[in-house]
Design a protein around this motif. Structure first.
Motif, mmCIF file in Angstrom:
data_model
loop_
_atom_site.group_PDB
_atom_site.id
_atom_site.type_symbol
_atom_site.label_atom_id
_atom_site.label_comp_id
_atom_site.label_asym_id
_atom_site.label_seq_id
_atom_site.Cartn_x
_atom_site.Cartn_y
_atom_site.Cartn_z
ATOM 1 N N ALA A 289 -17.451 -33.712 -47.203
ATOM 2 C CA ALA A 289 -16.214 -33.377 -47.897
ATOM 3 C C ALA A 289 -15.023 -34.091 -47.258
ATOM 4 O O ALA A 289 -14.151 -34.620 -47.952
ATOM 5 C CB ALA A 289 -15.993 -31.861 -47.881
ATOM 6 N N LEU A 290 -14.997 -34.120 -45.948
ATOM 7 C CA LEU A 290 -13.928 -34.786 -45.209
ATOM 8 C C LEU A 290 -13.916 -36.291 -45.490
ATOM 9 O O LEU A 290 -12.867 -36.884 -45.732
ATOM 10 C CB LEU A 290 -14.101 -34.536 -43.713
ATOM 11 N N PHE A 291 -15.089 -36.899 -45.468
ATOM 12 C CA PHE A 291 -15.185 -38.333 -45.729
ATOM 13 C C PHE A 291 -14.720 -38.668 -47.145
ATOM 14 O O PHE A 291 -14.136 -39.720 -47.375
ATOM 15 C CB PHE A 291 -16.616 -38.821 -45.533
ATOM 16 N N TYR A 292 -14.975 -37.774 -48.092
ATOM 17 C CA TYR A 292 -14.521 -38.000 -49.469
ATOM 18 C C TYR A 292 -13.016 -37.750 -49.596
ATOM 19 O O TYR A 292 -12.269 -38.604 -50.048
ATOM 20 C CB TYR A 292 -15.291 -37.103 -50.440
ATOM 21 N N ASN B 4 -13.946 -25.943 -52.152
ATOM 22 C CA ASN B 4 -13.391 -24.809 -52.899
ATOM 23 C C ASN B 4 -13.283 -23.547 -52.051
ATOM 24 O O ASN B 4 -12.721 -22.554 -52.502
ATOM 25 C CB ASN B 4 -14.270 -24.510 -54.122
ATOM 26 N N ARG B 5 -13.823 -23.582 -50.876
ATOM 27 C CA ARG B 5 -13.832 -22.398 -50.002
ATOM 28 C C ARG B 5 -12.502 -22.245 -49.283
ATOM 29 O O ARG B 5 -11.875 -23.233 -48.890
ATOM 30 C CB ARG B 5 -14.961 -22.490 -48.980
ATOM 31 N N PRO B 6 -12.059 -20.999 -49.056
ATOM 32 C CA PRO B 6 -10.755 -20.789 -48.410
ATOM 33 C C PRO B 6 -10.662 -21.332 -46.991
ATOM 34 O O PRO B 6 -9.606 -21.736 -46.540
ATOM 35 C CB PRO B 6 -10.570 -19.263 -48.404
ATOM 36 N N GLY B 7 -11.753 -21.375 -46.254
ATOM 37 C CA GLY B 7 -11.705 -21.833 -44.872
ATOM 38 C C GLY B 7 -11.871 -23.338 -44.704
ATOM 39 O O GLY B 7 -11.814 -23.839 -43.584
ATOM 40 N N TYR B 8 -12.061 -24.054 -45.804
ATOM 41 C CA TYR B 8 -12.315 -25.495 -45.708
ATOM 42 C C TYR B 8 -11.201 -26.262 -44.985
ATOM 43 O O TYR B 8 -11.517 -27.090 -44.122
ATOM 44 C CB TYR B 8 -12.570 -26.113 -47.080
ATOM 45 N N PRO B 9 -9.927 -26.038 -45.288
ATOM 46 C CA PRO B 9 -8.889 -26.817 -44.595
ATOM 47 C C PRO B 9 -8.955 -26.691 -43.068
ATOM 48 O O PRO B 9 -8.773 -27.674 -42.351
ATOM 49 C CB PRO B 9 -7.575 -26.262 -45.137
ATOM 50 N N VAL B 10 -9.253 -25.503 -42.575
ATOM 51 C CA VAL B 10 -9.353 -25.302 -41.122
ATOM 52 C C VAL B 10 -10.580 -26.038 -40.577
ATOM 53 O O VAL B 10 -10.495 -26.724 -39.557
ATOM 54 C CB VAL B 10 -9.427 -23.794 -40.786
ATOM 55 N N LEU B 11 -11.714 -25.914 -41.261
ATOM 56 C CA LEU B 11 -12.920 -26.612 -40.826
ATOM 57 C C LEU B 11 -12.713 -28.124 -40.826
ATOM 58 O O LEU B 11 -13.135 -28.819 -39.903
ATOM 59 C CB LEU B 11 -14.100 -26.248 -41.727
ATOM 60 N N ALA B 12 -12.059 -28.634 -41.854
ATOM 61 C CA ALA B 12 -11.795 -30.071 -41.946
ATOM 62 C C ALA B 12 -10.861 -30.528 -40.829
ATOM 63 O O ALA B 12 -11.069 -31.587 -40.233
ATOM 64 C CB ALA B 12 -11.217 -30.421 -43.306
ATOM 65 N N ASP B 13 -9.835 -29.725 -40.545
ATOM 66 C CA ASP B 13 -8.907 -30.069 -39.454
ATOM 67 C C ASP B 13 -9.632 -30.120 -38.110
ATOM 68 O O ASP B 13 -9.418 -31.032 -37.313
ATOM 69 C CB ASP B 13 -7.760 -29.065 -39.376
ATOM 70 N N MET C 120 -12.071 -33.230 -33.731
ATOM 71 C CA MET C 120 -13.234 -33.573 -32.910
ATOM 72 C C MET C 120 -13.550 -35.064 -32.997
ATOM 73 O O MET C 120 -13.876 -35.693 -31.987
ATOM 74 C CB MET C 120 -14.446 -32.749 -33.350
ATOM 75 N N MET C 121 -13.435 -35.639 -34.191
ATOM 76 C CA MET C 121 -13.672 -37.070 -34.359
ATOM 77 C C MET C 121 -12.638 -37.886 -33.583
ATOM 78 O O MET C 121 -12.976 -38.856 -32.913
ATOM 79 C CB MET C 121 -13.616 -37.444 -35.844
#
Length: 54
Positions: free
Chosen positions: A5-8, A32-41, A46-47
């Motif tokens: 999702a992040l790569f896209y 579409n999940r509410p926690g996605y922005p935090v996980l992506a950040d 980490m990268m």
């Protein structure tokens, strides 16, 4: 899942078609999940930290 999702979404390393195929195959769309922005950040941080160590 977060990486795809992040790569896209943020990096454009996957096309929309590739990401939609991934979601269709796994039957799960993380963006579409509410926690996605935090996980992506967190994943992006980490990268960045990993690249900084290299």
């Amino acid at each position: 899942m977060v990486r795809s999702a992040l790569f896209y979404e943020r990096f454009g390393w996957h096309t929309r078609t590739e990401y939609e195929s991934f979601v269709h195959h796994y039957e799960f769309g993380l963006m579409n999940r509410p926690g996605y922005p935090v996980l992506a950040d967190v994943r992006e941080l980490m990268m960045t930290l990993w690249f900084g160590q290299q």
